[in-house]
Design a protein around this motif. Structure first.
Motif, PDB file in Angstrom:
ATOM      1  N   GLU A  38       0.858  -1.196   0.000  1.00 40.04           N
ATOM      2  CA  GLU A  38       0.000   0.000   0.000  1.00 40.04           C
ATOM      3  C   GLU A  38       0.893   1.244   0.000  1.00 40.04           C
ATOM      4  O   GLU A  38       1.772   1.382   0.846  1.00 40.04           O
ATOM      5  CB  GLU A  38      -0.914  -0.032   1.233  1.00 40.04           C
ATOM      6  CG  GLU A  38      -1.576   1.279   1.605  1.00 40.04           C
ATOM      7  CD  GLU A  38      -2.388   1.931   0.483  1.00 40.04           C
ATOM      8  OE1 GLU A  38      -3.197   1.240  -0.160  1.00 40.04           O
ATOM      9  OE2 GLU A  38      -2.202   3.160   0.252  1.00 40.04           O
ATOM     10  N   SER A  46     -10.129   5.467  -1.537  1.00 38.19           N
ATOM     11  CA  SER A  46     -11.570   5.802  -1.496  1.00 38.19           C
ATOM     12  C   SER A  46     -12.258   5.195  -0.284  1.00 38.19           C
ATOM     13  O   SER A  46     -13.355   5.618   0.089  1.00 38.19           O
ATOM     14  CB  SER A  46     -12.282   5.271  -2.755  1.00 38.19           C
ATOM     15  OG  SER A  46     -11.927   6.017  -3.883  1.00 38.19           O
ATOM     16  N   THR A  47     -11.631   4.178   0.318  1.00 36.47           N
ATOM     17  CA  THR A  47     -12.358   3.391   1.319  1.00 36.47           C
ATOM     18  C   THR A  47     -12.732   4.199   2.558  1.00 36.47           C
ATOM     19  O   THR A  47     -13.857   4.088   3.060  1.00 36.47           O
ATOM     20  CB  THR A  47     -11.537   2.142   1.678  1.00 36.47           C
ATOM     21  OG1 THR A  47     -11.438   1.322   0.514  1.00 36.47           O
ATOM     22  CG2 THR A  47     -12.170   1.354   2.809  1.00 36.47           C
ATOM     23  N   GLU A 322     -14.326   8.538  -6.551  1.00 33.41           N
ATOM     24  CA  GLU A 322     -14.546   7.087  -6.616  1.00 33.41           C
ATOM     25  C   GLU A 322     -14.437   6.682  -8.077  1.00 33.41           C
ATOM     26  O   GLU A 322     -14.811   7.451  -8.970  1.00 33.41           O
ATOM     27  CB  GLU A 322     -15.931   6.759  -6.040  1.00 33.41           C
ATOM     28  CG  GLU A 322     -16.540   5.419  -6.442  1.00 33.41           C
ATOM     29  CD  GLU A 322     -15.863   4.194  -5.834  1.00 33.41           C
ATOM     30  OE1 GLU A 322     -14.716   4.309  -5.384  1.00 33.41           O
ATOM     31  OE2 GLU A 322     -16.492   3.124  -5.858  1.00 33.41           O
ATOM     32  N   ALA A 353     -20.091  -2.648  -0.186  1.00 32.43           N
ATOM     33  CA  ALA A 353     -21.062  -3.739  -0.302  1.00 32.43           C
ATOM     34  C   ALA A 353     -20.455  -4.939  -1.026  1.00 32.43           C
ATOM     35  O   ALA A 353     -20.741  -6.094  -0.704  1.00 32.43           O
ATOM     36  CB  ALA A 353     -22.298  -3.239  -1.057  1.00 32.43           C
TER      37      ALA A 353
HETATM   38  C1  FAD Z   1     -18.400   9.725  -1.137  1.00 36.80           C
HETATM   39  C2  FAD Z   1     -18.410   8.236  -1.329  1.00 36.80           C
HETATM   40  C3  FAD Z   1     -19.372   7.457  -0.675  1.00 36.80           C
HETATM   41  C4  FAD Z   1     -19.389   6.070  -0.865  1.00 36.80           C
HETATM   42  N1  FAD Z   1     -20.316   5.328  -0.190  1.00 36.80           N
HETATM   43  C5  FAD Z   1     -20.359   3.974  -0.359  1.00 36.80           C
HETATM   44  C6  FAD Z   1     -21.322   3.187   0.325  1.00 36.80           C
HETATM   45  O1  FAD Z   1     -22.152   3.692   1.081  1.00 36.80           O
HETATM   46  N2  FAD Z   1     -21.326   1.837   0.112  1.00 36.80           N
HETATM   47  C7  FAD Z   1     -20.437   1.245  -0.731  1.00 36.80           C
HETATM   48  O2  FAD Z   1     -20.507   0.031  -0.893  1.00 36.80           O
HETATM   49  N3  FAD Z   1     -19.483   1.973  -1.361  1.00 36.80           N
HETATM   50  C8  FAD Z   1     -19.422   3.320  -1.199  1.00 36.80           C
HETATM   51  N4  FAD Z   1     -18.473   4.064  -1.834  1.00 36.80           N
HETATM   52  C9  FAD Z   1     -17.512   3.369  -2.704  1.00 36.80           C
HETATM   53  C10 FAD Z   1     -16.325   2.806  -1.933  1.00 36.80           C
HETATM   54  O3  FAD Z   1     -15.715   3.806  -1.163  1.00 36.80           O
HETATM   55  C11 FAD Z   1     -15.311   2.253  -2.941  1.00 36.80           C
HETATM   56  O4  FAD Z   1     -15.962   1.468  -3.934  1.00 36.80           O
HETATM   57  C12 FAD Z   1     -14.267   1.382  -2.288  1.00 36.80           C
HETATM   58  O5  FAD Z   1     -13.706   2.043  -1.192  1.00 36.80           O
HETATM   59  C13 FAD Z   1     -13.183   1.030  -3.306  1.00 36.80           C
HETATM   60  O6  FAD Z   1     -12.194   0.301  -2.641  1.00 36.80           O
HETATM   61  P1  FAD Z   1     -10.836  -0.067  -3.375  1.00 36.80           P
HETATM   62  O7  FAD Z   1     -10.105  -0.960  -2.471  1.00 36.80           O
HETATM   63  O8  FAD Z   1     -11.143  -0.522  -4.758  1.00 36.80           O
HETATM   64  O9  FAD Z   1     -10.092   1.339  -3.593  1.00 36.80           O
HETATM   65  P2  FAD Z   1      -9.264   2.249  -2.575  1.00 36.80           P
HETATM   66  O10 FAD Z   1      -9.885   2.304  -1.235  1.00 36.80           O
HETATM   67  O11 FAD Z   1      -9.042   3.549  -3.253  1.00 36.80           O
HETATM   68  O12 FAD Z   1      -7.903   1.472  -2.425  1.00 36.80           O
HETATM   69  C14 FAD Z   1      -6.908   1.459  -3.425  1.00 36.80           C
HETATM   70  C15 FAD Z   1      -5.576   1.602  -2.723  1.00 36.80           C
HETATM   71  O13 FAD Z   1      -4.516   1.385  -3.663  1.00 36.80           O
HETATM   72  C16 FAD Z   1      -3.431   2.161  -3.249  1.00 36.80           C
HETATM   73  N5  FAD Z   1      -2.509   2.327  -4.386  1.00 36.80           N
HETATM   74  C17 FAD Z   1      -2.757   2.965  -5.546  1.00 36.80           C
HETATM   75  N6  FAD Z   1      -1.678   2.940  -6.347  1.00 36.80           N
HETATM   76  C18 FAD Z   1      -0.731   2.257  -5.689  1.00 36.80           C
HETATM   77  C19 FAD Z   1       0.630   1.911  -5.999  1.00 36.80           C
HETATM   78  N7  FAD Z   1       1.197   2.279  -7.158  1.00 36.80           N
HETATM   79  N8  FAD Z   1       1.343   1.210  -5.084  1.00 36.80           N
HETATM   80  C20 FAD Z   1       0.762   0.841  -3.890  1.00 36.80           C
HETATM   81  N9  FAD Z   1      -0.494   1.169  -3.541  1.00 36.80           N
HETATM   82  C21 FAD Z   1      -1.243   1.858  -4.431  1.00 36.80           C
HETATM   83  C22 FAD Z   1      -4.073   3.477  -2.827  1.00 36.80           C
HETATM   84  O14 FAD Z   1      -3.245   4.245  -1.984  1.00 36.80           O
HETATM   85  C23 FAD Z   1      -5.358   3.004  -2.156  1.00 36.80           C
HETATM   86  O15 FAD Z   1      -5.242   2.920  -0.756  1.00 36.80           O
HETATM   87  C24 FAD Z   1     -18.444   5.455  -1.700  1.00 36.80           C
HETATM   88  C25 FAD Z   1     -17.488   6.244  -2.360  1.00 36.80           C
HETATM   89  C26 FAD Z   1     -17.478   7.620  -2.197  1.00 36.80           C
HETATM   90  C27 FAD Z   1     -16.474   8.447  -2.919  1.00 36.80           C
END
Ligand code: FAD
Length: 512
Positions: A38, A46-47, A322, A353
Motif C-alpha cells: 500500500e 476511497s475506502t 470514486e 457492499a
Molecule cells: C463519497 C463516497 C461514498 C461512498 N459510499 C459507499 C457506500 O455507502 N457503500 C459502498 O458500498 N461503497 C461506497 N463508496 C464506494 C467505496 O468507497 C469504494 O468502492 C471502495 O472504497 C473502493 O475500494 P478499493 O479498495 O477498490 O479502492 P481504494 O480504497 O481507493 O484502495 C486502493 C488503494 O490502492 C493504493 N494504491 C494505488 N496505487 C498504488 C501503488 N502504485 N502502489 C501501492 N499502492 C497503491 C491506494 O493508496 C489506495 O489505498 C463510496 C465512495 C465515495 C467516494
C-alpha cells in the motif's frame, strides 16, 4: 527500515477494502504466500470516506450472490479477528413512487426469492410505521430487505487486514509500486520504492489508480474517477439508531442513520468527473472542497422525503473521488494483455457492499485461473479497443453514473459516444427507418420503424413500441426473405484438414 521479501507467490497492490479482502481470502482459503503493498496507509484511498451502506440486490444473479457473501462475511468477521466492523443489520427500504418502479421491485423480489433472500413488498403505511420521519404521500410502496445493513468501511477493512495477517499474509504500508519487469507478456518482478519482488501473480486492487498501475504492465483498466458527495447531519429528534437504510431511487437519493443524524447522498444526472489524466500519487485521506451548489439538487429531493432535514444542521460534507466504469459494473479477472495480472477495481460506489464477496471470488480466480461463478458482467475481458479512448470512457461513464438509480428498463440503450462504429450500410439502413442499438461500439439495427411512425425506443416494463414492427419483420423473414447486415459480428477463420467437417457439425446447415 522496512524491507521487502525478494519473492512472493502473489503480490496484491492496494490496501483499500478490495485489496485487503483479496489478501484475506488468498491467505485464509488458499494458504497462499501473499504480500499486500500500500502506497499510503490502509484505507487511505476511497475506502475511508465511503458512507457505509451495504445493499445486496443487483440485476445480475451472480453479483447478488457476491454481495450476499459480503453480508455473511461481515456478520462474523469481528468474532474471527477481534476487530469490530460496525456491522448493523438494519435492513433497507427501497421506495417506489410510480408503477414502473413498482414493477421493477416486484421482479426483483422474485429474483431475491430465488437466492433465498427474504424481500418483502410493503405498503406506504407500513413504511411510515417503520420510518416515522418519512413523508410517504407519493409512495406506491416499498421493498424491504431485512438482511441489508451498514458498516464502518475503515473498520471492516482493518478487520480484513488483521484476518489476512492472522492467516499468514504480509501487509506493508508506505511502499509504492512503480513498475514491472516483464517478459513474454508476463510480470516477473514488481518494482517498488523499497526494491523489487519476484512473483508468480499480481493482483491490481489500486482503486482509482488501477488504470495507471495497469498501464505499467500494458493493460487497459477503463475507469474514470468521479466526484461523489454526501452530507452527515446533526442529530434528528425521533430518528432511531437502528433505522433502516433508505434508497429513494426516484428522487436519486440514499440515507443512512449515523450517530443519531443522517448520512444523505445521491446520484445526480449531471455528475462531475475528476481528472482524465493520472490520479496524483499523493492523495491519501484527501477530499475535494464541499460543493453545496451542485449538491442542492439532492437536498431539495431529500427534504421533501424527510421534512425534518430542513432544520437539521449539516455536521460535515464529504466530497470524494470514486472510480466508475462505462457500464456501471466493476472490473474483475485476468487482463487479456498480461497473463499474470489480475484486476479488482472500478467499484462504482458499491465497493464496501461488494468488498467481501469480490475478494472471495477474485482470490479463487487468481488461484484457479478461472472465475468460480459466471462473472461475465464484471469480467475485464468484456472491454475492447474502444475502451482505451479516454474521452469515450469519460462520456459513457458519466452517463452510467447518471443511471445509477434510474429504472432499469429492459432493452435500454446508452446514448453517449454514439455512433462509434458503423457498417457501410448504416445510412441505407437508417433511410429505411432502422432504430439502432449499440453492441460493443457497433451500431446495429434493433428494429425498423414503419413509415409514418416515430423511429425511437419508448421504454416500458411491458410491451415496448417495437413489438409489432419486429413481429412483422419476423413474419416476413419466415414467410418470404430477409437480408441481415452482420458487419458487427465477430468473424472466425477456421482452417485445417477437418475444418469443413467440424463446421458441418456445429452449424445448423451444411457448410460445404
Ligand atoms: C463519497 C463516497 C461514498 C461512498 N459510499 C459507499 C457506500 O455507502 N457503500 C459502498 O458500498 N461503497 C461506497 N463508496 C464506494 C467505496 O468507497 C469504494 O468502492 C471502495 O472504497 C473502493 O475500494 P478499493 O479498495 O477498490 O479502492 P481504494 O480504497 O481507493 O484502495 C486502493 C488503494 O490502492 C493504493 N494504491 C494505488 N496505487 C498504488 C501503488 N502504485 N502502489 C501501492 N499502492 C497503491 C491506494 O493508496 C489506495 O489505498 C463510496 C465512495 C465515495 C467516494
Amino acid at each position: 527500515m522496512t524491507t521487502l521479501p525478494s519473492h512472493a507467490q502473489i503480490v496484491v497492490i492496494g490496501g483499500g477494502i478490495i485489496g485487503c479482502s483479496t489478501a484475506y481470502h488468498l491467505a485464509r482459503d488458499h494458504k497462499a504466500d501473499v504480500i499486500l503493498l500500500e502506497q499510503g496507509t490502509l484505507t487511505s484511498g476511497s475506502t475511508w470516506h465511503a458512507a457505509g451502506l451495504v445493499g445486496q440486490l443487483r440485476s445480475s444473479a451472480s453479483i447478488t450472490r457476491v454481495l450476499k457473501y459480503s453480508v455473511d462475511l461481515y456478520k462474523g468477521l469481528e468474532a474471527e479477528t477481534g476487530l469490530a466492523t460496525g456491522w448493523k443489520m438494519t435492513g433497507c427500504l427501497r421506495l417506489a413512487t410510480n408503477q414502473d418502479r413498482w414493477t421493477e421491485f416486484r421482479r426483483l423480489a422474485t429474483t431475491a426469492g430465488s437466492f433465498g433472500m427474504d424481500m418483502h413488498l410493503i405498503s406506504p403505511e407500513e413504511v411510515k410505521r417503520m420510518w416515522p420521519l418519512m413523508n410517504v404521500d407519493d409512495l406506491v410502496g416499498a421493498s424491504w430487505l431485512p438482511t441489508d445493513g451498514q458498516a464502518s468501511p475503515s473498520d471492516i477493512t482493518q478487520s480484513l487486514a488483521r484476518g489476512a495477517r492472522m492467516h499468514g499474509a504480509k501487509i506493508v504500508e508506505n511502499v509504492r509500486v512503480t513498475g514491472f519487469e516483464m517478459k513474454d507478456g508476463r510480470i516477473l518482478k514488481v518494482k517498488t520504492t523499497l526494491g523489487d519482488i519476484a512473483c508468480e501473480k499480481v493482483v491490481n486492487c489500486a482503486g482509482q489508480w488501477a488504470r495507471q498501475v495497469g498501464a505499467m504492465a500494458g493493460i487497459n483498466v477503463p475507469l474514470q474517477p468521479v466526484k461523489h458527495q454526501y452530507i452527515i447531519t446533526e442529530r434528528l429528534d425521533g430518528l432511531s439508531t437502528d433505522a433502516p437504510t433508505i434508497r429513494d431511487p426516484d428522487r436519486l437519493t440514499y440515507f443512512k442513520e449515523e450517530v443519531g443524524g443522517l448520512v444523505m447522498g445521491g446520484y445526480e444526472p449531471n455528475p462531475q468527473p475528476w481528472t482524465t489524466g493520472d490520479v496524483p500519487d499523493e492523495w491519501a485521506f484527501r477530499l475535494f472542497d464541499d460543493d453545496f451548489d451542485h449538491f442542492e439538487q439532492h437536498m431539495v429531493q431529500a427534504i421533501e422525503r424527510i421534512p425534518a432535514l430542513e432544520k437539521a444542521g449539516v455536521k460535515q460534507m464529504i466530497n470524494g473521488p470514486e472510480s466508475f466504469t462505462p457500464d456501471g459494473n466493476f472490473i474483475l479477472g485476468v487482463a487479456p494483455e498480461c497473463k499474470n495480472m489480475f484486476v479488482g477495481a472500478g467499484f462504482n460506489a458499491f465497493g464496501i457492499a461488494s468488498g467481501g464477496g469480490a475478494g472471495w471470488v477474485l482470490a479463487q480466480w487468481v488461484v484457479d485461473g478461472e472465475a468460480p461463478l459466471d462473472l461475465w458482467v464484471v469480467d475485464i475481458r468484456r472491454f475492447a479497443g474502444m475502451h482505451r479512448d479516454r474521452q469515450w470512457v469519460l462520456d459513457r461513464t458519466l452517463e452510467a453514473y447518471g443511471k445509477h438509480y434510474t429504472i432499469g428498463f429492459p432493452h435500454e440503450e446508452y446514448q453517449s459516444g454514439r455512433p462509434r462504429l458503423v457498417s457501410p450500410l448504416y445510412d441505407r439502413l437508417k433511410g429505411h427507418g432502422a432504430v439502432f442499438g449499440s453492441k460493443l461500439g457497433w451500431e446495429r439495427p434493433n428494429w425498423f420503424a414503419p413509415a409514418g411512425t416515430e423511429g425511437r425506443d419508448v421504454y416500458s416494463m411491458g410491451r415496448q413500441n417495437w413489438f409489432d414492427a419486429v413481429g412483422q419483420e419476423h413474419h416476413h423473414v419466415r414467410e418470404a426473405v430477409g437480408i441481415f447486415d452482420q458487419s458487427s459480428f465477430a468473424k472466425y477463420e477456421m482452417s485445417g484438414p477437418d475444418a469443413a467437417t467440424v463446421l458441418d457439425l456445429i452449424c445448423a446447415n451444411d457448410v460445404t
